[in-house]
Write a protein that holds these residues in place. Structure first.
Motif, short mmCIF file in Angstrom:
data_model
loop_
_atom_site.label_atom_id
_atom_site.label_comp_id
_atom_site.label_asym_id
_atom_site.label_seq_id
_atom_site.Cartn_x
_atom_site.Cartn_y
_atom_site.Cartn_z
N ILE A 35 0.85 -1.19 0.00
CA ILE A 35 0.00 0.00 0.00
C ILE A 35 0.89 1.24 0.00
CG2 ILE A 35 -1.80 1.30 1.26
CD1 ILE A 35 -2.87 -1.39 0.48
N CYS A 36 0.58 2.19 -0.88
CA CYS A 36 1.32 3.46 -0.89
C CYS A 36 0.96 4.22 0.37
CB CYS A 36 0.92 4.27 -2.13
SG CYS A 36 1.57 5.96 -2.08
N GLN A 37 1.97 4.65 1.13
CA GLN A 37 1.72 5.33 2.39
C GLN A 37 1.45 6.82 2.21
OE1 GLN A 37 1.43 3.45 5.40
NE2 GLN A 37 1.34 1.98 3.73
N ARG A 38 1.54 7.30 0.97
CA ARG A 38 1.20 8.70 0.72
C ARG A 38 -0.25 8.83 0.27
NH1 ARG A 38 5.11 12.07 -3.12
NH2 ARG A 38 4.32 10.65 -4.71
N CYS A 39 -0.71 7.95 -0.64
CA CYS A 39 -2.07 8.12 -1.16
C CYS A 39 -2.98 6.93 -0.87
CB CYS A 39 -2.05 8.41 -2.66
SG CYS A 39 -1.70 6.98 -3.69
N ALA A 40 -2.44 5.92 -0.15
CA ALA A 40 -3.22 4.76 0.31
C ALA A 40 -3.73 3.87 -0.82
CB ALA A 40 -4.39 5.21 1.20
N TYR A 54 6.72 1.06 -7.81
CA TYR A 54 6.39 2.45 -7.49
C TYR A 54 4.88 2.64 -7.49
CZ TYR A 54 5.52 3.27 -12.46
OH TYR A 54 5.01 3.21 -13.73
N CYS A 55 4.43 3.81 -6.99
CA CYS A 55 3.01 4.12 -6.98
C CYS A 55 2.69 5.00 -8.18
CB CYS A 55 2.58 4.81 -5.69
SG CYS A 55 0.81 5.19 -5.70
N TRP A 56 1.92 4.44 -9.09
CA TRP A 56 1.52 5.20 -10.29
C TRP A 56 0.47 6.25 -9.93
CZ3 TRP A 56 -3.33 5.46 -12.62
CH2 TRP A 56 -3.35 6.05 -13.89
N ALA A 57 -0.37 5.93 -8.92
CA ALA A 57 -1.54 6.77 -8.62
C ALA A 57 -1.17 8.18 -8.15
CB ALA A 57 -2.41 6.09 -7.56
N CYS A 58 -0.02 8.32 -7.47
CA CYS A 58 0.35 9.66 -7.00
C CYS A 58 1.69 10.10 -7.60
CB CYS A 58 0.38 9.74 -5.47
SG CYS A 58 1.60 8.70 -4.68
N ALA A 59 2.04 9.50 -8.74
CA ALA A 59 3.35 9.78 -9.36
C ALA A 59 3.51 11.24 -9.78
CB ALA A 59 3.57 8.86 -10.56
ZN LIG Z 1 0.61 6.77 -4.00
#
Ligand SMILES: [Zn+2]
Length: 295
Positions: A35-40, A54-59
């Motif tokens: 789980i991305c800890q910035r955007c969940a 990596y997290c694409w959702a908050c890239a």
């Molecule tokens: Zn994220």
């Protein structure tokens, strides 16, 4: 980096940078248990580089990968407060004053609040008493909107109305982050904060892309301190917001009038069948009354 850059923020750092962080900084892995800890967001297995996930959702806030860390220092609310932060000379109408008073009461009670006001009701000015009370109480405040154009338009009006310094944050904002008591930002920018704000005002809460957006709703929740509260402003409240009002999770203020005090016209729908054949007596009466009133 300055220590204050970490206050209530999530700052992306590499492992090698951790020893150089200021005292009191806490770090967590940027991606934990998938789980991305910035955007969940749950990390998709296809979001990979040859060496990391990596997290694409908050890239678009800067790529965050599983070999990085997020550093933060709990928000200490260390800013100088001005006894009289508001220098606005205007006056609220009695209807606007009532809403402003209800917002101040909600702030004092630590309760979240919805202002349901028609477009042109002067909802920015109505906020000034609540913002003033929050600033005087040493609270940290974010005024956010899902619409960047709203933020850009608000910035000069707030600078004119308040002596308090604030930073303006959105995707292409010319300003770089600095620690301020008041923050004006796009909702998206709240993903960079953690338990930072005592008060978050969400203007145009039902506008795209915030409405029904789990990532942005989560960003508002996580950027708020545990005892913090929210002020939502809208001309078109969603069914969900109104449900929160009926369940008493949200207080509400209604303002169906524009700033000049004229109520919106009320429409009544009357079914009249085939009016070309026979004009309904109800329409005949309305037309007669209209003609008489104009004489
Ligand atoms: Zn994220």
């Amino acid at each position: 980096m300055d220590e204050s850059d970490f206050y209530g923020r999530l700052v992306l750092v590499r492992h090698s940078q951790i020893p150089a962080l200021p005292d009191g900084a806490m770090t967590i892995p940027a991606i934990k248990d998938g789980i991305c800890q910035r955007c969940a967001t749950k990390i998709n297995t296809t979001w990979r580089t040859p060496t990391s996930t990596y997290c694409w959702a908050c890239a678009n806030l800067g790529r965050l990968s599983d070999d990085q860390f997020l550093a933060t220092i709990p928000e200490p609310n260390v800013f100088e407060t001005d006894a009289m932060p508001c220098q606005w000379q205007g006056e609220l109408t009695p209807a606007q004053r009532r809403v402003a008073d209800e917002q101040v009461q909600a702030l004092k009670a630590g309760r979240s609040h919805l202002t349901y006001a028609v477009t042109g009701a002067g909802k920015t000015e109505m906020l000034f008493p609540m913002l003033t009370a929050a600033l005087q109480a040493g609270k940290r405040i974010a005024l956010v909107s899902p619409r960047v154009d709203v933020i850009v338009e608000l910035a000069p009006r707030l600078r004119e109305a308040f002596k308090t310094d604030f930073v303006v944050l959105y995707g292409d904002s010319p300003e770089t982050y600095r620690y301020t008591q008041l923050v004006l930002a796009s909702t998206h920018q709240l993903l960079r904060f953690r338990a930072a704000f005592d008060v978050i005002v969400v203007d145009e809460v039902d506008a795209f892309p915030y409405a029904e957006n789990v990532q942005l709703e989560g960003a508002v929740q996580r950027a708020t301190k545990p005892q913090g509260c929210h002020f939502y402003l809208t001309a078109t409240p969603s069914a969900r917001l109104l449900r929160d009002v009926s369940k008493q999770r949200l207080r509400i203020s209604l303002l169906p009038r524009r700033y000049h005090g004229q109520p919106l016209p009320n429409f009544t729908i009357i079914k009249i069948g085939n009016w070309r054949k026979k004009l309904s007596w109800r329409i005949q009466r309305i037309l007669r009354e209209y003609v008489i009133s104009k004489q």
